[in-house]
Design an enzyme around this catalytic site. Structure first.
Site, short mmCIF file in Angstrom:
data_model
loop_
_atom_site.label_atom_id
_atom_site.label_comp_id
_atom_site.label_asym_id
_atom_site.label_seq_id
_atom_site.Cartn_x
_atom_site.Cartn_y
_atom_site.Cartn_z
N GLU A 53 0.82 -1.21 0.00
CA GLU A 53 0.00 0.00 0.00
C GLU A 53 0.86 1.27 0.00
O GLU A 53 0.56 2.24 -0.70
CB GLU A 53 -0.92 0.01 1.23
CG GLU A 53 -1.86 -1.18 1.31
CD GLU A 53 -1.30 -2.34 2.11
OE1 GLU A 53 -2.09 -3.01 2.80
OE2 GLU A 53 -0.07 -2.59 2.04
N CYS A 85 -0.06 0.52 7.78
CA CYS A 85 -0.50 0.98 6.46
C CYS A 85 -1.77 1.82 6.56
O CYS A 85 -2.02 2.69 5.72
CB CYS A 85 -0.73 -0.21 5.54
SG CYS A 85 0.80 -1.04 5.04
N ARG A 184 13.30 -24.12 -4.03
CA ARG A 184 13.92 -23.73 -2.76
C ARG A 184 13.97 -22.21 -2.58
O ARG A 184 13.98 -21.73 -1.45
CB ARG A 184 15.33 -24.32 -2.66
CG ARG A 184 15.38 -25.81 -2.42
CD ARG A 184 16.81 -26.31 -2.50
NE ARG A 184 16.90 -27.76 -2.33
CZ ARG A 184 17.97 -28.47 -2.65
NH1 ARG A 184 19.05 -27.86 -3.14
NH2 ARG A 184 17.98 -29.77 -2.47
#
Length: 375
Positions: A53, A85, A184
């Site tokens: 955001e 946020c 991985r």
């Protein structure tokens, strides 16, 4: 007319760019729309960096006033490694937030939406396919207070992972093994037992993704090689030490000689011992996973050997399976099968995989799936 679902799907696509870099945080993408036009977008790029955001608001500049924010997960409302946020959204002048789902984190869990509404911002929820699945590892980490656990192995057609001598190179071909090294990258830690270290001398490294990732982000990638080694037998010349970008985490018994521990510290850097008590020669799996949780390790892949795979399976600590089947048959009574442990009496007591997906890598087959265990 604005297509809300389409924009939320775009936010999810943006969020995916953080895969392998943001855990144990969730993958989040954000898009800001002003008068039917996208004026800013962003995603959470790496653990400890600004959230999606904030990135989107920064790019939108003054165009946030009266705009709509599309984000795949509820905005955070608490201080962590970054500010809330919600504060940034409120001060930006955004008038509406459209999202896919609540954040299951107990300190958020609807509070982010509530704070926005209390400050005059309209909030709407549109459940979109893929939003929950995208952040399933994060949801597991937050709600179960342990990492998301993937069990991975390669077996022959007749269910063997090695010959009677322990030889297992190679059951699958290069394409399948390359896929594993790429996979991985998406996790925080690879788990193996000391027998695998001694028998195979693996590197346990990952391959960075094919898509473009900024070098500065790759340098921040968190990756642990986690060795279950109660008696501290890990050789100092082992290949696991050879990549300085990853950290070695060795779980040892609290009865290991202190001088032996000191000797390792004199010889090696960028590693850590975790001392745990043992019961019948084994660690308690909840204590083991609890230590990983405390270290903010959100996703692990368990690659063996048989004893370690059995330990996780018998304790029902599995969220996902990656099962490779190589086009080989070993046979023999003394060759090594995948999972040991207690026998069951009836087929009706067995488990099956849900949400199965099958892929092919030349002669090899990959079966992905999930088992629903009651923990």
């Amino acid at each position: 007319m604005v297509d809300h679902i389409k924009l939320l799907k775009q936010a999810i696509k943006l969020a995916e760019k953080g895969k392998g870099l943001v855990s144990p945080n969730p993958m989040v993408g954000a898009i800001i729309v002003q008068k039917s036009k996208i004026v800013g977008s962003g995603y959470h790029q790496c653990f400890g960096m600004p959230h999606a955001e904030v990135e989107a608001i920064k790019k939108a500049g003054k165009n946030t006033i009266g705009a709509t924010l599309y984000v795949n997960l509820e905005p955070c409302c608490h201080w962590g490694k970054t500010p809330p946020c919600t504060e940034k959204i409120i001060s930006s002048g955004i008038k509406e937030v459209i999202s896919c789902m609540k954040d299951p984190n107990p300190i958020v869990n609807g509070n982010g939406f509530k704070i926005l509404q209390e400050n005059g911002i309209k909030v709407r929820l549109f459940p979109v396919e893929g939003a929950f699945q995208l952040n399933q590892p994060y949801i597991t980490y937050i709600t179960k207070k342990r990492p998301y656990i993937i069990l991975k192995w390669a077996q022959t057609i007749d269910g063997k992972i090695a010959t009677k001598t322990g030889d297992s190179k190679w059951i699958t071909g290069e394409k399948a093994r390359k896929f594993v090294r790429e996979k991985r990258f998406e996790i925080d830690g690879i788990v193996v037992g000391i027998n695998t270290v001694l028998a195979d001398n693996p590197f346990l490294d990952y391959i960075p993704p094919q898509f473009e990732v900024k070098k500065k982000l790759l340098e921040r990638k968190r990756y642990y090689k986690i060795i279950i080694d109660p008696h501290l037998k890990t050789p100092l010349e082992s290949n696991i030490w050879k990549n300085e970008k990853s950290k070695v985490l060795i779980f040892i018994s609290d009865k290991v000689d202190k001088e032996k521990i000191s000797f390792y510290h004199q010889k090696k850097e960028n590693f850590e011992f975790v001392c745990l008590s043992t019961e019948n020669g084994k660690f308690k799996i909840d204590e083991f996973l609890g230590q990983l949780y405390k270290k903010e390790i959100g996703i692990i892949m368990v690659e063996g050997g048989k004893n370690v795979l059995t330990w996780f399976f018998e304790n029902r600590k599995v969220d996902e399976f990656l099962i490779f089947i190589g086009n080989k048959i070993i046979g023999g009574e003394n060759s090594i099968n995948v999972i040991g442990g207690k026998d069951i009496e009836k087929i009706s007591e067995s488990f099956y995989l849900e949400n199965r997906k099958i892929e092919f890598f030349d002669d090899d087959i990959l079966i992905r799936g999930k088992v629903c265990f009651q923990e």
